[in-house]
Design a protein around this motif. Structure first.
Motif, mmCIF file in Angstrom:
data_model
loop_
_atom_site.group_PDB
_atom_site.id
_atom_site.type_symbol
_atom_site.label_atom_id
_atom_site.label_comp_id
_atom_site.label_asym_id
_atom_site.label_seq_id
_atom_site.Cartn_x
_atom_site.Cartn_y
_atom_site.Cartn_z
ATOM 1 N N VAL A 13 0.838 -1.199 0.000
ATOM 2 C CA VAL A 13 0.000 0.000 0.000
ATOM 3 C C VAL A 13 0.874 1.250 0.000
ATOM 4 O O VAL A 13 0.623 2.201 -0.759
ATOM 5 C CB VAL A 13 -0.957 0.002 1.218
ATOM 6 C CG1 VAL A 13 -1.569 1.389 1.429
ATOM 7 C CG2 VAL A 13 -2.064 -1.032 1.021
ATOM 8 N N GLU A 14 1.912 1.259 0.834
ATOM 9 C CA GLU A 14 2.815 2.415 0.880
ATOM 10 C C GLU A 14 3.501 2.623 -0.462
ATOM 11 O O GLU A 14 3.673 3.765 -0.923
ATOM 12 C CB GLU A 14 3.855 2.225 1.989
ATOM 13 C CG GLU A 14 3.277 2.304 3.399
ATOM 14 C CD GLU A 14 2.685 3.670 3.704
ATOM 15 O OE1 GLU A 14 3.360 4.687 3.500
ATOM 16 O OE2 GLU A 14 1.506 3.709 4.127
ATOM 17 N N ARG A 15 3.900 1.530 -1.101
ATOM 18 C CA ARG A 15 4.523 1.645 -2.426
ATOM 19 C C ARG A 15 3.541 2.218 -3.444
ATOM 20 O O ARG A 15 3.876 3.098 -4.237
ATOM 21 C CB ARG A 15 5.030 0.264 -2.888
ATOM 22 C CG ARG A 15 5.896 0.319 -4.144
ATOM 23 C CD ARG A 15 6.239 -1.073 -4.638
ATOM 24 N NE ARG A 15 5.081 -1.710 -5.248
ATOM 25 C CZ ARG A 15 4.646 -1.463 -6.486
ATOM 26 N NH1 ARG A 15 5.261 -0.586 -7.242
ATOM 27 N NH2 ARG A 15 3.597 -2.098 -6.962
ATOM 28 N N GLN A 16 2.306 1.717 -3.396
ATOM 29 C CA GLN A 16 1.285 2.199 -4.329
ATOM 30 C C GLN A 16 0.948 3.669 -4.082
ATOM 31 O O GLN A 16 0.707 4.428 -5.021
ATOM 32 C CB GLN A 16 0.021 1.346 -4.208
ATOM 33 C CG GLN A 16 0.119 -0.035 -4.830
ATOM 34 C CD GLN A 16 0.257 0.029 -6.345
ATOM 35 O OE1 GLN A 16 -0.272 0.915 -6.996
ATOM 36 N NE2 GLN A 16 0.992 -0.916 -6.902
ATOM 37 N N LEU A 17 0.920 4.078 -2.826
ATOM 38 C CA LEU A 17 0.616 5.482 -2.522
ATOM 39 C C LEU A 17 1.678 6.420 -3.089
ATOM 40 O O LEU A 17 1.362 7.545 -3.512
ATOM 41 C CB LEU A 17 0.479 5.678 -1.007
ATOM 42 C CG LEU A 17 -0.806 5.133 -0.383
ATOM 43 C CD1 LEU A 17 -0.725 5.186 1.139
ATOM 44 C CD2 LEU A 17 -2.034 5.905 -0.872
ATOM 45 N N GLU A 18 2.917 5.981 -3.130
ATOM 46 C CA GLU A 18 3.972 6.776 -3.763
ATOM 47 C C GLU A 18 3.692 6.935 -5.259
ATOM 48 O O GLU A 18 3.804 8.027 -5.818
ATOM 49 C CB GLU A 18 5.344 6.108 -3.558
ATOM 50 C CG GLU A 18 5.849 6.142 -2.134
ATOM 51 C CD GLU A 18 6.240 7.543 -1.680
ATOM 52 O OE1 GLU A 18 6.520 8.397 -2.530
ATOM 53 O OE2 GLU A 18 6.246 7.769 -0.446
ATOM 54 N N VAL A 19 3.329 5.835 -5.902
ATOM 55 C CA VAL A 19 3.014 5.860 -7.340
ATOM 56 C C VAL A 19 1.815 6.763 -7.615
ATOM 57 O O VAL A 19 1.821 7.600 -8.531
ATOM 58 C CB VAL A 19 2.736 4.428 -7.854
ATOM 59 C CG1 VAL A 19 2.217 4.445 -9.296
ATOM 60 C CG2 VAL A 19 3.994 3.566 -7.749
ATOM 61 N N ILE A 20 0.774 6.602 -6.809
ATOM 62 C CA ILE A 20 -0.460 7.367 -6.997
ATOM 63 C C ILE A 20 -0.211 8.861 -6.794
ATOM 64 O O ILE A 20 -0.663 9.702 -7.588
ATOM 65 C CB ILE A 20 -1.557 6.859 -6.037
ATOM 66 C CG1 ILE A 20 -1.955 5.426 -6.395
ATOM 67 C CG2 ILE A 20 -2.784 7.777 -6.075
ATOM 68 C CD1 ILE A 20 -2.807 4.735 -5.336
ATOM 69 N N SER A 21 0.503 9.203 -5.726
ATOM 70 C CA SER A 21 0.731 10.618 -5.432
ATOM 71 C C SER A 21 1.550 11.286 -6.531
ATOM 72 O O SER A 21 1.289 12.441 -6.894
ATOM 73 C CB SER A 21 1.402 10.784 -4.076
ATOM 74 O OG SER A 21 2.636 10.110 -4.026
ATOM 75 N N ARG A 22 2.540 10.572 -7.091
ATOM 76 C CA ARG A 22 3.320 11.152 -8.200
ATOM 77 C C ARG A 22 2.447 11.380 -9.421
ATOM 78 O O ARG A 22 2.547 12.417 -10.093
ATOM 79 C CB ARG A 22 4.500 10.233 -8.551
ATOM 80 C CG ARG A 22 5.658 10.305 -7.588
ATOM 81 C CD ARG A 22 6.927 9.715 -8.208
ATOM 82 N NE ARG A 22 6.759 8.310 -8.554
ATOM 83 C CZ ARG A 22 7.019 7.302 -7.718
ATOM 84 N NH1 ARG A 22 7.437 7.554 -6.496
ATOM 85 N NH2 ARG A 22 6.858 6.055 -8.114
ATOM 86 N N ALA A 23 1.570 10.413 -9.715
ATOM 87 C CA ALA A 23 0.691 10.552 -10.879
ATOM 88 C C ALA A 23 -0.249 11.743 -10.723
ATOM 89 O O ALA A 23 -0.471 12.508 -11.671
ATOM 90 C CB ALA A 23 -0.104 9.262 -11.084
ATOM 91 N N ASP A 39 0.229 14.379 -8.720
ATOM 92 C CA ASP A 39 1.032 15.608 -8.707
ATOM 93 C C ASP A 39 1.398 16.044 -10.128
ATOM 94 O O ASP A 39 1.432 17.243 -10.440
ATOM 95 C CB ASP A 39 2.299 15.377 -7.883
ATOM 96 C CG ASP A 39 2.923 16.672 -7.391
ATOM 97 O OD1 ASP A 39 2.181 17.658 -7.186
ATOM 98 O OD2 ASP A 39 4.148 16.705 -7.209
ATOM 99 N N ASN A 40 1.646 15.056 -10.992
ATOM 100 C CA ASN A 40 2.000 15.348 -12.390
ATOM 101 C C ASN A 40 0.781 15.438 -13.299
ATOM 102 O O ASN A 40 0.921 15.636 -14.507
ATOM 103 C CB ASN A 40 2.959 14.274 -12.920
ATOM 104 C CG ASN A 40 4.291 14.282 -12.216
ATOM 105 O OD1 ASN A 40 4.790 15.331 -11.822
ATOM 106 N ND2 ASN A 40 4.876 13.097 -12.030
ATOM 107 N N LYS A 41 -0.401 15.262 -12.700
ATOM 108 C CA LYS A 41 -1.662 15.291 -13.456
ATOM 109 C C LYS A 41 -1.624 14.359 -14.674
ATOM 110 O O LYS A 41 -2.001 14.721 -15.788
ATOM 111 C CB LYS A 41 -2.023 16.720 -13.869
ATOM 112 C CG LYS A 41 -2.284 17.645 -12.684
ATOM 113 C CD LYS A 41 -2.723 19.015 -13.146
ATOM 114 C CE LYS A 41 -3.116 19.919 -11.985
ATOM 115 N NZ LYS A 41 -2.021 20.133 -11.034
ATOM 116 N N GLU A 42 -1.185 13.135 -14.416
ATOM 117 C CA GLU A 42 -1.096 12.148 -15.493
ATOM 118 C C GLU A 42 -2.491 11.714 -15.925
ATOM 119 O O GLU A 42 -3.381 11.478 -15.095
ATOM 120 C CB GLU A 42 -0.295 10.935 -15.026
ATOM 121 C CG GLU A 42 1.168 11.237 -14.756
ATOM 122 C CD GLU A 42 1.928 10.016 -14.276
ATOM 123 O OE1 GLU A 42 1.458 8.871 -14.510
ATOM 124 O OE2 GLU A 42 2.997 10.191 -13.657
#
Length: 271
Positions: A143-153, A155-158
């Protein structure tokens, strides 16, 4: 702070999974406002103010909870330039994001990105085993790993198409199940408190729909009020006295280890 810099996250959590996910994003992203959906459901009008708006919620029976679907239909998303959704689930395939996309298209909007967090089940009715310490620790790492991925996406408005590649259990024809879920939503579940009930009132406290009231030191599930099927009452009872007749009497319980009953209850009043 300019509203265009705001990230608004509307969340609903029965036993803490989606709350934990929401708090995890708030730690990783700037200018996040966490807005509990339970406190907004009775408002006639809700207007989002941020340019980035997200919804975090549990999957119910392979789709979006009915009350959440009604909420998204109601909320004014005129300000939103980027809309995301995060679903917490036990790993099964679901149609929640497609249902949200249908609602958004009628508003002239679209779902910019969608993500899943695989987390333990809180529904003890069927084949249920509460997550143990080791399993919880391993799930939390992911979950922590996924939250890093999600937050970057975010933040970058992917712009990410609706795609689910990390489900653990496939459900054939999953997108056809939504009408069935709507029908099942109207069926009353037979809740009761057994003789272990101490009359503490925690079940009433965490009931996000207001269905439970206390009478002479015992909880009563009021038939005229709809249940959200969040199972907070089942899982936060300290004596495991809350039951669904013929389903839960011999089953364990689950609530997220980082989510207290007080935090769940605050969703009703946090606005």
């Amino acid at each position: 702070m300019n509203n265009m810099d705001k990230i608004e996250v509307y969340y609903f959590s029965g036993t803490g999974n989606s709350l934990h996910g929401s708090q995890g994003l708030a730690k990783r992203l700037p200018n996040v406002s966490l807005l509990p959906i339970a406190s907004l459901l009775k408002k006639d009008k809700v207007s989002a103010l941020g340019a980035v708006v997200g919804f975090i919620f549990p999957v119910h029976l392979s789709t979006i909870p009915i009350f959440l679907k009604d909420f998204i239909k109601k909320v004014d998303l005129s300000s939103a330039e980027y809309i995301f959704a995060v679903a917490t689930r036990i790993g099964t395939e679901h149609s929640a994001f497609f249902e949200i996309e249908k609602i958004l298209r009628k508003k002239g909007k679209h779902l910019s990105s969608s993500f899943n967090l695989n987390m333990p089940s809180n529904d003890p009715k069927f084949n249920f085993t509460p997550a143990g310490g080791y399993e919880m620790k391993e799930l939390e790492k992911e979950v922590e790993r996924q939250l890093e991925v999600i937050s970057r996406a975010i933040d970058n408005k992917e712009q990410l198409p609706i795609k689910d590649k990390n489900y653990l259990t496939r459900i054939p024809f999953v997108r056809l199940l939504s009408p069935l879920v709507t029908l099942l939503d109207g069926i009353q579940q037979n809740f009761y408190a057994d003789d272990k009930c101490a009359g503490c009132g925690i079940c009433k406290k965490v009931c996000l729909s207001g269905k439970i009231k206390m009478s002479e030191g015992r909880p009563i599930w009021q038939k005229e009020i709809k249940c959200f099927k969040c199972y907070a009452c089942l899982n936060y009872c300290p004596n495991q006295a809350v039951q669904i007749k013929n389903f839960t009497e011999k089953k364990g319980r689950y609530s997220h280890p980082y989510a207290s009953a007080d935090e769940i209850a605050r969703q009703k009043f946090d606005m």
